[in-house]
Design an enzyme around this catalytic site. Structure first.
Site, PDB file in Angstrom:
ATOM      1  N   SER A 117       0.819  -1.209   0.000  1.00  0.00           N
ATOM      2  CA  SER A 117       0.000   0.000   0.000  1.00  0.00           C
ATOM      3  C   SER A 117       0.854   1.260   0.000  1.00  0.00           C
ATOM      4  O   SER A 117       1.941   1.299   0.596  1.00  0.00           O
ATOM      5  CB  SER A 117      -0.893   0.006   1.246  1.00  0.00           C
ATOM      6  OG  SER A 117      -1.550   1.248   1.399  1.00  0.00           O
ATOM      7  N   TYR A 141      -2.928   0.637   9.752  1.00  0.00           N
ATOM      8  CA  TYR A 141      -3.056  -0.088   8.483  1.00  0.00           C
ATOM      9  C   TYR A 141      -1.745  -0.013   7.702  1.00  0.00           C
ATOM     10  O   TYR A 141      -1.188  -1.027   7.272  1.00  0.00           O
ATOM     11  CB  TYR A 141      -4.209   0.482   7.659  1.00  0.00           C
ATOM     12  CG  TYR A 141      -4.174   0.057   6.213  1.00  0.00           C
ATOM     13  CD1 TYR A 141      -4.353  -1.277   5.855  1.00  0.00           C
ATOM     14  CD2 TYR A 141      -3.926   0.986   5.197  1.00  0.00           C
ATOM     15  CE1 TYR A 141      -4.294  -1.675   4.521  1.00  0.00           C
ATOM     16  CE2 TYR A 141      -3.864   0.601   3.874  1.00  0.00           C
ATOM     17  CZ  TYR A 141      -4.040  -0.728   3.542  1.00  0.00           C
ATOM     18  OH  TYR A 141      -3.962  -1.115   2.228  1.00  0.00           O
ATOM     19  N   LYS A 145       1.261  -3.040   6.841  1.00  0.00           N
ATOM     20  CA  LYS A 145       1.817  -3.375   5.527  1.00  0.00           C
ATOM     21  C   LYS A 145       3.344  -3.236   5.539  1.00  0.00           C
ATOM     22  O   LYS A 145       4.062  -4.052   4.930  1.00  0.00           O
ATOM     23  CB  LYS A 145       1.206  -2.476   4.455  1.00  0.00           C
ATOM     24  CG  LYS A 145      -0.276  -2.705   4.209  1.00  0.00           C
ATOM     25  CD  LYS A 145      -0.527  -4.044   3.511  1.00  0.00           C
ATOM     26  CE  LYS A 145      -1.968  -4.193   3.080  1.00  0.00           C
ATOM     27  NZ  LYS A 145      -2.224  -5.430   2.328  1.00  0.00           N
ATOM     28  N   ASN A 170      -4.859   4.160  -5.174  1.00  0.00           N
ATOM     29  CA  ASN A 170      -6.282   3.891  -4.953  1.00  0.00           C
ATOM     30  C   ASN A 170      -6.868   3.064  -6.095  1.00  0.00           C
ATOM     31  O   ASN A 170      -7.116   3.589  -7.187  1.00  0.00           O
ATOM     32  CB  ASN A 170      -7.061   5.203  -4.801  1.00  0.00           C
ATOM     33  CG  ASN A 170      -6.864   5.828  -3.438  1.00  0.00           C
ATOM     34  OD1 ASN A 170      -5.741   5.924  -2.968  1.00  0.00           O
ATOM     35  ND2 ASN A 170      -7.944   6.235  -2.798  1.00  0.00           N
ATOM     36  N   HIS A 187     -14.621   3.336   0.593  1.00  0.00           N
ATOM     37  CA  HIS A 187     -13.906   4.002  -0.492  1.00  0.00           C
ATOM     38  C   HIS A 187     -14.772   5.051  -1.176  1.00  0.00           C
ATOM     39  O   HIS A 187     -15.978   4.874  -1.352  1.00  0.00           O
ATOM     40  CB  HIS A 187     -13.412   2.969  -1.494  1.00  0.00           C
ATOM     41  CG  HIS A 187     -12.330   2.095  -0.948  1.00  0.00           C
ATOM     42  ND1 HIS A 187     -11.898   0.953  -1.578  1.00  0.00           N
ATOM     43  CD2 HIS A 187     -11.584   2.205   0.185  1.00  0.00           C
ATOM     44  CE1 HIS A 187     -10.932   0.395  -0.855  1.00  0.00           C
ATOM     45  NE2 HIS A 187     -10.737   1.137   0.208  1.00  0.00           N
ATOM     46  N   ALA A 204     -19.813  11.967   2.212  1.00  0.00           N
ATOM     47  CA  ALA A 204     -19.088  12.757   3.205  1.00  0.00           C
ATOM     48  C   ALA A 204     -17.715  13.154   2.671  1.00  0.00           C
ATOM     49  O   ALA A 204     -17.033  12.362   2.013  1.00  0.00           O
ATOM     50  CB  ALA A 204     -18.930  11.965   4.499  1.00  0.00           C
ATOM     51  N   ASP A 282      -5.108  10.355   7.994  1.00  0.00           N
ATOM     52  CA  ASP A 282      -5.240  10.546   6.549  1.00  0.00           C
ATOM     53  C   ASP A 282      -4.185  11.522   6.030  1.00  0.00           C
ATOM     54  O   ASP A 282      -4.229  12.711   6.368  1.00  0.00           O
ATOM     55  CB  ASP A 282      -6.626  11.101   6.208  1.00  0.00           C
ATOM     56  CG  ASP A 282      -7.557  10.065   5.618  1.00  0.00           C
ATOM     57  OD1 ASP A 282      -7.123   8.920   5.426  1.00  0.00           O
ATOM     58  OD2 ASP A 282      -8.722  10.414   5.356  1.00  0.00           O
TER      59      ASP A 282
END
Length: 326
Positions: A117, A141, A145, A170, A187, A204, A282
């Protein structure tokens, strides 16, 4: 080649299975169906239902059939969720992968393609991101990875495991009868299309104060078929190389607002959007440099246009408004 695909009933895994079958490989799908779907397993592949963390089941699997290579997609993928229940991510994504690798070693299976990722990079110093960029995940997350990539490096050095680690950006779009159906869905593109289908009131926008032109996060969207093509090239390349690490993306970023606007054009629906608080962990911008895989494996994205990517996803969701509906 006989290929075992863990998570092969899921979104990316099922498309890779279909592409493997097209070029003549024999494929066994191993999936617990917690996120995957029986209907997503392409005809011609054998489905074995089981847990990647179940060593006994894996031993039986490897003993009962010839396996030349493993492609590993079985993982939890929710960056935001990983900030709430990190233990689930470290157990599933790290500990279970270690169990799989141990079972492979016991049967002398020496080729492994890993679904990694772009979350490894965290908040990158430079855009586009190259494979040599610092690895500083901002959520469990991404850290899970990265831990697997470190495992693979040591297994390569000590046990001679040949591996390819593909750092996704993505994944998006659909491939004919195969589309994106996560439950729950997290997603942006499928969530946006669910508004157009009348299944949600709005989409959102998690944060509007990021250091980007319109204040929303920017991501690199790669068509799932282009991603699958990279996996097949990496699998083949492991006959000549023992360690491959590649970014797989389009090299162009789109903001959340831009994606929603393209979806409005594709669907003809107004798609209301509501700004809300940012999600912890994020990064503001993730855009790939895929020059390395283009140079070394001659990979090129065939479907780089965002509108075409979203149109393929929209077509699938229109035909499957309830997903695989099992």
């Amino acid at each position: 080649m006989n290929v075992l695909v863990t998570g092969g009933a899921g979104y990316v895994g099922s498309v890779v299975v279909a592409e493997l079958l097209k070029v003549g490989h024999q494929v066994t799908v191993y999936d617990n169906l917690s996120q995957g779907h029986r209907q997503a397993v392409p005809a011609g592949a054998e489905l074995v239902v089981g847990e990647v963390g179940d060593r006994r089941a894996l031993d039986l699997l490897f003993e009962s059939r010839s396996v030349d290579a493993v492609m590993h997609f079985a993982a939890m993928i929710g960056a935001a969720e990983s900030m709430q229940v990190p233990q689930r991510y470290f157990r599933n994504n790290c500990a279970n992968t270690l169990t799989l690798l141990e079972a492979m070693l016991a049967r002398r299976v020496s080729r492994f393609v890993f679904s990694s990722s772009a979350a490894l990079y965290g908040n990158p110093e430079r855009i586009p991101i190259e494979e040599s960029a610092p690895l500083r995940p901002t959520n469990p997350y991404g850290e899970s990875k990265l831990m697997v990539e470190r495992l693979l490096d040591w297994f390569n050095r000590i046990h001679g495991l040949r591996y390819a680690s593909l750092r996704y950006f993505n994944a998006a779009g659909a491939a004919g009868a195969l589309g994106e159906d996560h439950r729950p869905e997290s997603h942006l593109i499928p969530l946006t299309l669910k508004v157009a289908l009348g299944q949600r009131d709005h989409v959102a926008i998690f944060g509007t104060g990021y250091p980007t032109p319109d204040g929303t996060c920017i991501r690199d969207y790669i068509h799932v078929l282009d991603l699958a093509a990279a996996h097949l090239l990496a699998l083949e390349a492991l006959t000549q190389h023992d360690r491959l690490i590649y970014n797989v993306g389009n090299g162009r970023g789109f903001s959340v607002r831009q994606v929603i606007e393209v979806a409005r054009r594709v669907t003809g629906h107004p798609i209301p959007a509501v700004a809300t608080t940012p999600r912890p962990g994020d990064p503001a911008i993730l855009v790939a440099s895929s020059e390395k895989i283009q140079r070394e494996l001659n990979w090129r994205p065939k479907y780089p246009d965002l509108e075409a990517i979203i149109a393929s996803a929209w077509e699938w969701h229109r035909r499957h408004p309830d997903g695989y509906n099992e």
